[in-house]
Design an enzyme around this catalytic site. Structure first.
Site, short mmCIF file in Angstrom:
data_model
loop_
_atom_site.label_atom_id
_atom_site.label_comp_id
_atom_site.label_asym_id
_atom_site.label_seq_id
_atom_site.Cartn_x
_atom_site.Cartn_y
_atom_site.Cartn_z
N LYS A 131 -32.32 11.27 -2.19
CA LYS A 131 -32.09 9.71 -2.38
C LYS A 131 -31.12 9.43 -1.04
CE LYS A 131 -28.04 11.00 -5.22
NZ LYS A 131 -27.54 10.94 -6.62
N TYR A 188 -5.59 -1.41 17.77
CA TYR A 188 -5.50 -2.86 16.94
C TYR A 188 -4.18 -2.32 16.16
CZ TYR A 188 -9.91 -4.99 17.85
OH TYR A 188 -11.02 -5.52 18.66
N MET A 207 -14.38 -1.20 15.85
CA MET A 207 -15.77 -1.25 15.41
C MET A 207 -16.64 -0.23 16.15
SD MET A 207 -18.16 -4.59 15.91
CE MET A 207 -17.31 -5.74 14.70
N ARG A 224 -22.55 6.55 -18.15
CA ARG A 224 -23.28 6.05 -16.73
C ARG A 224 -24.77 5.67 -17.48
NH1 ARG A 224 -23.09 8.45 -10.97
NH2 ARG A 224 -24.73 9.78 -12.00
#
Ligand SMILES: *Cc1c(COP(=O)(O)O)cnc(C)c1O
Length: 356
Positions: free
Chosen positions: A35, A253, A301, A130
């Site tokens: 998956k 940053y 980024m 779940r």
């Protein structure tokens, strides 16, 4: 030359990890869980490396259909079954095995008009809270499923919430399962990677490993390599700039890292838009020129900073390993407060892939 960031996928390592999983599984058959785009490695690429498995497990009908179109004739399990009854004709046509986890799903299957019966998995909730039928409903639901012409073989399954925690384990859920299944003559499937590795009593008829096949660890306490697994994905890039910081200068940053003295740092072409975790701040392990060092400051980024202290031969173009061979993804994940699963499955589509 393109941007130097590349994820190299070692197809043979998939085979190695599958071999280890099969040895652990003993007589149980093995569903390779592919998956989430083969845990970020590419669905068809992962299936190719894992084709010696006894079957595959996926999430969606699209994934299963792609495997059928690629020619795989293995049993394919849909881990959450069908999401809507209108998927059932294709589920049948492709001979997929849906997990039935709600009673109304069972009723929809029984009411459907299908060209032939489906082999199915019926999921029991033994404590994960779940998906799955409550144990008190199991017998009634199995009774009506068996009476339906739409149902062939039934495998009973459940999923563990804490198989990766050695002190807690699976005993509680396992006893709920055995009590619910007592006297039912059905094949069973319980084990994810953590249970396959640590709890032979869970192996049953079908094991369902995912993460271990990709060489990452299901446990927080050990890396994949320590468990005898080989990393399948190695994410590498290069230094694209080198800076010399003076004492007191901040990096990136927010200036989250401040140089305690004069030091050389590198800028790596890899950032959070590539899937590198932004939560990884100063100190996350990384390899430059084959030497372990650490990241510095905030991940941008498209770039991140690394400490070049003591790596005097580092230069523009030096090879950087973000994770994979030599730098376990489990360690990077743990520094970022997450798990290898999340890093592998979050690899961004813009990252070039190379196979070895
Ligand atoms: C994803 C999944 C697995 C595989 O789990 P790993 O921890 O990756 O081995 C097994 N069973 C079910 C139901 C799953 O959803």
């Amino acid at each position: 030359m393109p941007r130097p960031l590349v994820a190299t996928i070692d197809i043979a390592a998939l085979g190695h990890n599958l071999g280890l999983a099969k040895r652990l599984a003993g007589r149980a058959r093995l569903l390779a869980v592919v998956k989430a785009n083969g845990y970020g490695h590419g669905l068809t690429r992962a299936a190719r490396g894992l084709r010696a498995a006894d079957g595959f497990a996926v999430l969606t009908l699209d994934e299963a259909s792609l495997l059928r179109m690629e020619g795989y004739t293995h049993p394919i399990v849909l881990l959450e079954g069908f999401f809507h009854a209108d998927e059932l004709p294709e589920v049948a046509r492709r001979r997929l095995q849906p997990v039935i986890h709600r009673e109304d799903q069972a009723d929809q299957l029984i009411r459907a008009r299908l060209e032939h019966s489906l082999d199915i998995f019926v999921k029991l909730d033994t404590g994960m809270r779940r998906l799955g039928l409550q144990p008190s409903r199991l017998r009634d639901v199995l009774y009506k499923l068996r009476a339906s012409g739409n149902v062939g073989t039934i495998t009973l399954m459940s999923h563990f919430a804490r198989a990766d925690e050695p002190d807690i384990g699976v005993a509680g859920q396992l006893s709920v399962f055995h009590a619910a299944a007592r006297g039912l003559d059905v094949p069973v499937s319980l084990a994810n990677s953590a249970a396959l590795m640590a709890y032979p009593e869970t192996h049953g008829d079908w094991v369902r490993p995912g993460i271990m096949l990709y060489g990452a660890s299901p446990y927080s306490g050990a890396t994949g390599v320590e468990l005898g697994l080989l990393p399948v994905m190695t994410l590498t890039s290069e230094l694209i700039a080198i800076q010399t910081l003076r004492k007191g200068e901040g990096v990136g940053y927010g200036a989250r890292f401040v140089a305690p003295e004069t030091m050389r740092i590198g800028v790596v072409a890899c950032g959070y838009a590539d899937g590198y975790p932004r939560h990884a701040e100063t100190g996350t392990p990384v390899m430059v020129e084959g030497r372990r060092t650490r990241t510095l400051g905030r991940v941008s980024m498209d770039m991140l900073h690394v400490d070049l202290t003591g790596i005097d031969n580092a230069h523009i173009g030096s090879q950087v390993t973000l994770w994979g061979a030599g730098m376990p993804v489990d360690e990077v994940a743990s520094a970022a407060g997450t798990i290898g699963y999340e890093l592998l499955t979050a690899l961004a589509a813009r990252v070039r892939i190379r196979e070895t």
